[in-house]
Write a protein that holds these residues in place. Structure first.
Motif, PDB file in Angstrom:
ATOM      1  N   ARG A  99      -2.909   0.544  10.498  1.00  0.00           N
ATOM      2  CA  ARG A  99      -1.731  -0.044  10.278  1.00  0.00           C
ATOM      3  C   ARG A  99      -0.576   0.651   9.419  1.00  0.00           C
ATOM      4  NH1 ARG A  99      -2.701  -5.808  10.358  1.00  0.00           N
ATOM      5  NH2 ARG A  99      -0.323  -5.745  10.005  1.00  0.00           N
ATOM      6  N   LEU A 100       0.608  -0.001   9.242  1.00  0.00           N
ATOM      7  CA  LEU A 100       1.637   0.759   8.301  1.00  0.00           C
ATOM      8  C   LEU A 100       1.501   0.334   6.772  1.00  0.00           C
ATOM      9  CD1 LEU A 100       4.867   0.091  10.265  1.00  0.00           C
ATOM     10  CD2 LEU A 100       3.474   2.324  10.475  1.00  0.00           C
ATOM     11  N   GLY A 101       1.131   1.171   6.095  1.00  0.00           N
ATOM     12  CA  GLY A 101       1.091   0.978   4.671  1.00  0.00           C
ATOM     13  C   GLY A 101       2.342   0.023   3.962  1.00  0.00           C
ATOM     14  N   CYS A 102       3.555   0.040   4.674  1.00  0.00           N
ATOM     15  CA  CYS A 102       4.548  -0.625   4.238  1.00  0.00           C
ATOM     16  C   CYS A 102       4.341  -2.159   4.392  1.00  0.00           C
ATOM     17  CB  CYS A 102       5.925  -0.153   4.582  1.00  0.00           C
ATOM     18  SG  CYS A 102       6.215   0.015   6.295  1.00  0.00           S
ATOM     19  N   ARG A 103       3.463  -2.511   5.433  1.00  0.00           N
ATOM     20  CA  ARG A 103       3.301  -3.758   5.842  1.00  0.00           C
ATOM     21  C   ARG A 103       1.972  -4.502   5.365  1.00  0.00           C
ATOM     22  NH1 ARG A 103       7.304  -3.332   6.342  1.00  0.00           N
ATOM     23  NH2 ARG A 103       8.924  -3.805   8.132  1.00  0.00           N
ATOM     24  N   VAL A 158       3.965   9.067   2.943  1.00  0.00           N
ATOM     25  CA  VAL A 158       4.971   9.738   2.401  1.00  0.00           C
ATOM     26  C   VAL A 158       6.262   8.439   2.416  1.00  0.00           C
ATOM     27  CG1 VAL A 158       7.278  10.973   3.322  1.00  0.00           C
ATOM     28  CG2 VAL A 158       4.702  11.578   3.829  1.00  0.00           C
ATOM     29  N   GLY A 159       6.385   7.499   3.292  1.00  0.00           N
ATOM     30  CA  GLY A 159       6.890   6.517   3.042  1.00  0.00           C
ATOM     31  C   GLY A 159       8.580   6.859   3.046  1.00  0.00           C
ATOM     32  N   GLU A 160       8.599   7.318   4.238  1.00  0.00           N
ATOM     33  CA  GLU A 160      10.307   8.143   4.308  1.00  0.00           C
ATOM     34  C   GLU A 160      11.324   7.039   4.262  1.00  0.00           C
ATOM     35  OE1 GLU A 160      10.656  12.106   6.446  1.00  0.00           O
ATOM     36  OE2 GLU A 160      11.220  10.604   7.958  1.00  0.00           O
ATOM     37  N   CYS A 161      11.237   5.978   5.234  1.00  0.00           N
ATOM     38  CA  CYS A 161      12.128   4.977   5.424  1.00  0.00           C
ATOM     39  C   CYS A 161      12.297   3.895   4.462  1.00  0.00           C
ATOM     40  CB  CYS A 161      12.124   4.421   6.865  1.00  0.00           C
ATOM     41  SG  CYS A 161      10.733   3.005   6.993  1.00  0.00           S
ATOM     42  N   GLY A 162      11.305   4.277   3.275  1.00  0.00           N
ATOM     43  CA  GLY A 162      11.549   3.001   2.203  1.00  0.00           C
ATOM     44  C   GLY A 162      10.818   1.482   2.689  1.00  0.00           C
ATOM     45  N   GLY A 163      10.115   1.649   3.720  1.00  0.00           N
ATOM     46  CA  GLY A 163       9.329   0.671   4.048  1.00  0.00           C
ATOM     47  C   GLY A 163      10.149  -0.587   5.030  1.00  0.00           C
ATOM     48  N   GLN A 164      10.697   0.179   5.908  1.00  0.00           N
ATOM     49  CA  GLN A 164      11.359  -0.862   7.036  1.00  0.00           C
ATOM     50  C   GLN A 164      10.879  -0.482   8.331  1.00  0.00           C
ATOM     51  OE1 GLN A 164      15.630  -0.566   6.402  1.00  0.00           O
ATOM     52  NE2 GLN A 164      15.276   1.528   5.360  1.00  0.00           N
ATOM     53  N   ALA A 165       9.709  -0.076   8.351  1.00  0.00           N
ATOM     54  CA  ALA A 165       8.869  -0.029   9.663  1.00  0.00           C
ATOM     55  C   ALA A 165       9.851   0.894  10.645  1.00  0.00           C
ATOM     56  CB  ALA A 165       8.693  -1.337  10.408  1.00  0.00           C
ATOM     57  N   MET A 166      10.440   1.990  10.097  1.00  0.00           N
ATOM     58  CA  MET A 166      11.223   2.838  10.815  1.00  0.00           C
ATOM     59  C   MET A 166      10.773   4.316  10.894  1.00  0.00           C
ATOM     60  SD  MET A 166      14.112   2.499  12.653  1.00  0.00           S
ATOM     61  CE  MET A 166      15.224   3.828  13.226  1.00  0.00           C
ATOM     62  N   CYS A 167       9.770   4.736  10.242  1.00  0.00           N
ATOM     63  CA  CYS A 167       9.606   6.171  10.334  1.00  0.00           C
ATOM     64  C   CYS A 167       7.942   6.474  10.557  1.00  0.00           C
ATOM     65  CB  CYS A 167       9.862   6.688   8.771  1.00  0.00           C
ATOM     66  SG  CYS A 167       8.653   6.060   7.572  1.00  0.00           S
ATOM     67  N   ALA A 168       7.122   5.363  10.310  1.00  0.00           N
ATOM     68  CA  ALA A 168       5.647   5.631  10.571  1.00  0.00           C
ATOM     69  C   ALA A 168       5.113   6.841   9.962  1.00  0.00           C
ATOM     70  CB  ALA A 168       5.385   6.071  11.898  1.00  0.00           C
ATOM     71  N   THR A 169       5.390   7.008   8.610  1.00  0.00           N
ATOM     72  CA  THR A 169       4.897   8.028   7.551  1.00  0.00           C
ATOM     73  C   THR A 169       4.184   7.217   6.659  1.00  0.00           C
ATOM     74  OG1 THR A 169       7.161   8.237   6.209  1.00  0.00           O
ATOM     75  CG2 THR A 169       6.874   9.592   8.076  1.00  0.00           C
ATOM     76  N   CYS A 170       3.800   6.235   6.897  1.00  0.00           N
ATOM     77  CA  CYS A 170       3.062   5.633   5.758  1.00  0.00           C
ATOM     78  C   CYS A 170       1.781   4.928   6.722  1.00  0.00           C
ATOM     79  CB  CYS A 170       3.848   4.097   5.334  1.00  0.00           C
ATOM     80  SG  CYS A 170       4.397   2.813   6.477  1.00  0.00           S
ATOM     81  N   HIS A 171       1.298   5.706   7.505  1.00  0.00           N
ATOM     82  CA  HIS A 171       0.329   5.072   8.573  1.00  0.00           C
ATOM     83  C   HIS A 171      -1.085   5.261   7.659  1.00  0.00           C
ATOM     84  CE1 HIS A 171      -2.384   6.485  12.053  1.00  0.00           C
ATOM     85  NE2 HIS A 171      -2.563   5.188  11.738  1.00  0.00           N
ATOM     86  N   VAL A 207       0.926  -1.226  -0.042  1.00  0.00           N
ATOM     87  CA  VAL A 207      -0.055   0.020   0.095  1.00  0.00           C
ATOM     88  C   VAL A 207       0.929   1.256  -0.018  1.00  0.00           C
ATOM     89  CG1 VAL A 207      -1.559   1.603   1.312  1.00  0.00           C
ATOM     90  CG2 VAL A 207      -1.977  -0.943   1.296  1.00  0.00           C
ATOM     91  N   MET A 208       2.005   1.153   0.972  1.00  0.00           N
ATOM     92  CA  MET A 208       2.838   2.466   0.752  1.00  0.00           C
ATOM     93  C   MET A 208       3.625   2.568  -0.475  1.00  0.00           C
ATOM     94  SD  MET A 208       6.204   3.227   0.928  1.00  0.00           S
ATOM     95  CE  MET A 208       7.191   1.799   1.198  1.00  0.00           C
ATOM     96  N   ARG A 209       4.276   1.521  -1.170  1.00  0.00           N
ATOM     97  CA  ARG A 209       5.158   1.786  -2.202  1.00  0.00           C
ATOM     98  C   ARG A 209       4.249   2.194  -3.386  1.00  0.00           C
ATOM     99  NH1 ARG A 209       9.705   3.151  -2.615  1.00  0.00           N
ATOM    100  NH2 ARG A 209      10.537   1.515  -1.473  1.00  0.00           N
TER     101      ARG A 209
HETATM  102  S1  FES Z   1       7.501   3.477   5.069  1.00  0.00           S
HETATM  103 FE1  FES Z   1       8.564   3.933   7.009  1.00  0.00          FE
HETATM  104  S2  FES Z   1       7.515   2.650   8.339  1.00  0.00           S
HETATM  105 FE2  FES Z   1       6.319   2.355   6.400  1.00  0.00          FE
END
Ligand code: FES
Lengths: 399, 108
Positions: free
Chosen positions: B85-89, B37-50, B24-26
């Motif tokens: 949820r996190l969109g990157c998950r 936003v997906g600032e951390c590119g999907g590693q559950a590190m930034c929470a900007t894909c909420h 969902v994030m990508r």
């Molecule tokens: S993209 Fe950073 S937590 Fe999902």
């Protein structure tokens, strides 16, 4: 022959950009580059500089095309081959192991009390003096002590950490190939290895919350060379970032009374001060990437193997992304910036930096040093572009 | 092709048909969907894909891992106990051919 797709022009040459001007104040140069040549070959830097937000974002999101594993990397020579210069699964594996101590809960529970203790000790020592050069006497030792504990080198003094960090960073930027710079960097290289050799048997037997411990005890543990390189990279990057955000933030608050009054009235705004400080002056202003294929970026065609400088310091001032980007404004509309990078290499230390600066150091400085103000007789100074921050921040307070 | 619908607070929506295996994030980031936003590119590190997942899809989602749990607590917009949820998950594909989510008001 079939008709070829019209190709983008190759990058313009910005031979008017000089390194000493970038060092003194890069922002007017960035403004001109963004307007005239957003992806430009800059002979002085021996790279293509990428200066617009959108293009920086594109680069960060695509590590297949824009590799962090630069050939002839000075960083690899100065610090070893850390995860910062790897891509894909190799990078991911090391990051997963090393990152555990830097996640927000660990930062809150384990490190924030330590940050507090370190800040308190330093401020108590400074307070009776009535004045200080805040970078050298507070921001740097604070960042250094915090980092030594997070990394897992309590046997290193703040002075060691600062020397190691600076000399290895200087090696990373040693484009002039100065042999003295290499000699100093090399000396630090071996000193860090020695300090690690001293700690590793202990941490192997007694796991704790530090990074070295996490790398040793991960499900997929890192080997000694990987640990050494990642520790050096962390010492190189992890010290000046919090130090420089802190300097910029304190300066911004002291330079404008109204801003300061607002923050003092609502201390939750320290978080906005932190965020605006890293946007306004990204502590790591530029990092390298290398293209793995011919690719179009920002309307220009880059050859395969092109060495890029990703200028986050400029992307964070891009008028296409931020209104009035050259103004420090803690009320600005919240928009993403790239001070911590983006994508796979997103700064592992972001949460630790935020906690140490916004939660601990800033509130404590303003609380404990009465009537803190800029020293009217000694002006503050900033410098740098690859790394940028305050170099002199003389302040005084009432006794 | 799996389908992702992003509902914005102003009533607009973005509907994307994306290849199986996309998150969902990508998908949002590469298609310029605002508010993710997906600032951390999907590693559950930034929470900007909420994101807030629409209720009918909730029981088809993977468990919330420890990392995701920690990040959701750091998200800029308020967490919804069941729908955040996190969109990157969140990955669409055979298991999850379709999902609808609400984009939060803030990510940073
Ligand atoms: S993209 Fe950073 S937590 Fe999902």
């Amino acid at each position: 022959m079939t008709a070829m797709k019209p190709q983008a022009p190759s990058a313009p040459i910005a031979d008017w950009v000089a390194l000493d001007a970038l060092h003194a104040d890069p922002f007017p140069i960035y403004t001109r580059l963004r307007a005239e040549a957003p992806v430009a070959w800059v002979p002085a830097a021996n790279r293509y500089l990428v200066t617009r937000y959108a293009d920086v974002h594109t680069v960060d999101a695509d590590q297949d095309t824009f590799s962090a594993d630069e050939s002839h990397s000075l960083m690899k020579r100065a610090m070893g081959h850390s995860m910062l210069r790897k891509d894909g699964p190799a990078h991911q594996r090391e990051r997963k192991a090393a990152g555990v101590p830097l996640r927000p809960n660990q930062v809150k529970q384990r490190w924030t009390p330590i940050f507090r203790r370190n800040a308190e000790e330093l401020i108590n020592r400074l307070r009776p003096g009535g004045g200080a050069e805040l970078v050298d006497e507070f921001a740097a030792p604070f960042a250094a002590r915090n980092l030594a504990e997070i990394v897992g080198l309590p046997n290193a003094s703040a002075r060691d950490m600062r020397t190691w960090s600076q000399t290895m960073i200087d090696g990373t930027g040693n484009y002039a190939n100065d042999p003295d710079v290499w000699a100093r960097a090399e000396r630090s290289y071996y000193e860090v290895d020695e300090a690690l050799d001293e700690m590793i048997p202990h941490l192997r037997a007694n796991p704790d919350g530090s990074m070295v411990s996490a790398m040793l005890h991960a499900d997929d543990p890192l080997d000694i060379e990987e640990i050494r390189a990642n520790v050096k990279m962390t010492i190189g990057g992890g010290l000046n970032e919090p130090r420089d955000v802190l300097g910029v933030a304190v300066h911004a608050l002291l330079a404008e009374q109204r801003r300061r009054d607002r923050v003092m009235a609502d201390q939750s705004l320290f978080a906005s001060v932190f965020d605006e400080s890293v946007r306004y002056v990204a502590p790591i202003g530029m990092y390298p990437r290398q293209t793995t294929r011919e690719v179009e970026l920002g309307g220009t065609l880059l050859p395969a193997g092109a060495r890029l400088g990703v200028v986050v310091g400029s992307a964070n001032r891009d008028e296409r992304q931020f209104s009035d980007p050259d103004i420090f404004d803690i009320n600005r509309e919240k928009k993403p910036h790239v001070a911590f990078g983006g994508g796979a290499h997103y700064c592992l230390g972001a949460w630790a930096a935020k906690a140490s600066v916004a939660t601990v150091a800033l509130p404590m400085l303003f609380d404990r040093l009465p009537h803190l103000r800029l020293d009217p007789d000694h002006p503050a100074q900033a410098a740098g572009w690859v790394f940028r921050g305050m170099t002199e921040l003389p302040v005084v307070w009432d006794l | 092709m799996p389908k992702i619908t992003y509902h914005h607070a102003d009533g607009n929506q973005d509907v994307l048909d994306v290849p199986g295996g996309s998150t969902v994030m990508r998908s949002a980031v590469s298609n310029g969907v605002r508010g993710i936003v997906g600032e951390c590119g999907g590693q559950a590190m930034c929470a900007t894909c909420h994101v807030y997942v629409h209720t009918p899809y909730l029981d088809r989602l993977p468990e919330i891992s420890e990392d995701e749990e920690e990040m959701l607590e750091c998200a800029a917009a308020e967490r919804d106990e069941s729908r955040s949820r996190l969109g990157c998950r969140l990955t669409v594909g055979d298991e999850l051919p379709e999902i609808e989510i609400d984009v939060p008001k803030a990510q940073v």
